[in-house]
Design an enzyme around this catalytic site. Sequence first.
Site, PDB file in Angstrom:
ATOM      1  N   ASP A  88     -54.111  75.069 -53.880  1.00  0.00           N
ATOM      2  CA  ASP A  88     -53.189  75.376 -52.429  1.00  0.00           C
ATOM      3  C   ASP A  88     -52.556  76.131 -51.856  1.00  0.00           C
ATOM      4  O   ASP A  88     -53.070  77.499 -52.175  1.00  0.00           O
ATOM      5  CB  ASP A  88     -51.748  73.660 -53.053  1.00  0.00           C
ATOM      6  CG  ASP A  88     -51.088  74.877 -54.210  1.00  0.00           C
ATOM      7  OD1 ASP A  88     -52.394  75.595 -54.835  1.00  0.00           O
ATOM      8  OD2 ASP A  88     -50.748  74.090 -54.833  1.00  0.00           O
ATOM      9  N   ASN A 125     -40.708  68.542 -61.175  1.00  0.00           N
ATOM     10  CA  ASN A 125     -40.728  67.367 -60.713  1.00  0.00           C
ATOM     11  C   ASN A 125     -41.992  66.500 -60.779  1.00  0.00           C
ATOM     12  O   ASN A 125     -41.239  65.473 -59.792  1.00  0.00           O
ATOM     13  CB  ASN A 125     -39.734  67.251 -59.037  1.00  0.00           C
ATOM     14  CG  ASN A 125     -40.488  67.973 -58.001  1.00  0.00           C
ATOM     15  OD1 ASN A 125     -42.289  68.671 -58.711  1.00  0.00           O
ATOM     16  ND2 ASN A 125     -40.984  68.019 -57.059  1.00  0.00           N
ATOM     17  N   HIS A 156     -44.439  67.495 -60.041  1.00  0.00           N
ATOM     18  CA  HIS A 156     -45.665  67.342 -58.837  1.00  0.00           C
ATOM     19  C   HIS A 156     -47.306  68.586 -59.308  1.00  0.00           C
ATOM     20  O   HIS A 156     -47.102  68.574 -60.589  1.00  0.00           O
ATOM     21  CB  HIS A 156     -44.927  68.025 -57.453  1.00  0.00           C
ATOM     22  CG  HIS A 156     -45.175  69.093 -57.204  1.00  0.00           C
ATOM     23  ND1 HIS A 156     -44.472  70.393 -57.096  1.00  0.00           N
ATOM     24  CD2 HIS A 156     -45.313  70.664 -58.645  1.00  0.00           C
ATOM     25  CE1 HIS A 156     -43.838  71.541 -57.167  1.00  0.00           C
ATOM     26  NE2 HIS A 156     -45.244  71.984 -58.279  1.00  0.00           N
TER      27      HIS A 156
HETATM   28  C1  F6R Z   1     -49.999  76.568 -57.833  1.00  0.00           C
HETATM   29  C2  F6R Z   1     -49.466  74.439 -58.132  1.00  0.00           C
HETATM   30  C3  F6R Z   1     -47.694  74.059 -58.491  1.00  0.00           C
HETATM   31  C4  F6R Z   1     -47.816  74.530 -60.343  1.00  0.00           C
HETATM   32  C5  F6R Z   1     -46.128  74.029 -60.514  1.00  0.00           C
HETATM   33  C6  F6R Z   1     -45.714  75.076 -61.357  1.00  0.00           C
HETATM   34  O1  F6R Z   1     -51.085  76.360 -57.481  1.00  0.00           O
HETATM   35  O2  F6R Z   1     -50.063  73.977 -57.924  1.00  0.00           O
HETATM   36  O3  F6R Z   1     -47.974  72.883 -58.303  1.00  0.00           O
HETATM   37  O4  F6R Z   1     -48.531  74.500 -60.877  1.00  0.00           O
HETATM   38  O5  F6R Z   1     -45.333  74.236 -59.356  1.00  0.00           O
HETATM   39  O6  F6R Z   1     -45.356  76.048 -61.561  1.00  0.00           O
HETATM   40  P1  F6R Z   1     -45.274  77.479 -62.351  1.00  0.00           P
HETATM   41  O7  F6R Z   1     -46.257  77.399 -63.095  1.00  0.00           O
HETATM   42  O8  F6R Z   1     -45.092  78.468 -61.050  1.00  0.00           O
HETATM   43  O9  F6R Z   1     -43.660  76.393 -63.407  1.00  0.00           O
END
Ligand code: F6R
Length: 242
Positions: A67, A136, A138
């Site tokens: 992303d 959450n 995602h």
């Molecule tokens: C980033 C991505 C997100 C992160 C998620 C966790 O490329 O795809 O899904 O993996 O937001 O982020 P952190 O590791 O900062 O807790």
Amino acid sequence: MIVKIVENYLELSRLAASMVTKEINNCKSLVLGLATGSTPEGMYAELVKQFKAGNLDFKNVITFNLDEYVSLKPEHPQSYYYYMKRHLFDHVNISQENINIPTGCSNDLYKECYEYEMKISKAGGIGLQILGIGANGHIGFNEPAEALSVNTHLVKLADKTIEANSRFFKSPDQVPREAVTMGMGTIMHAEKIVLLASGTGKSEAIKQTLSGRLTTAVPASLLQLHRNVTVIVDREAAALII
Ligand code: F6R
């Protein structure tokens, strides 16, 4: 799903890096899907270490990032392009033409999404996809919703994600409200998936992800349908499953 519970973040990073290293070394060429955020930083540091020690060669690796924020130029310090350069690409022998990160700054983001999806397809799909997870649930920026998108698409970030990611920006208003992300189908078509989670903040999401129930309210729960997923969690993130 294979779940590996490790003691701490360092062990998680080393195990993830060893899985990536093994995959690169075992394949003639590898299409590697990459994530950003805090979680994979240790894995990237370990991969750079392995490269410098001569154990790893990125010559035949093609990467696709999950992303990118809409509106951040590649040179913006919080863009995922910048992140990838800082944590990995500037330190290993990957060639520029093998690096793919969605553009969040195109005049036609719908076209950008379509072309990104086509490019992944033409490369033969993702061989190994690394994922983090939002508190959450995602994955990529596939946020909890009534319906999820299959292909790379434009998405509005959830309030929780904006709040969580504001730690990287000077203030919450600076966090972009939209992003381009691979879709659930793009991710689910990867041959292998490795999901990383560290810290108590991820424990509920991990519990839901492994619950045996599928729900678009926890996009990561759909990974339970995939045949080759390894979830690497540290003790804190595993707190509600042990
Ligand atoms: C980033 C991505 C997100 C992160 C998620 C966790 O490329 O795809 O899904 O993996 O937001 O982020 P952190 O590791 O900062 O807790």
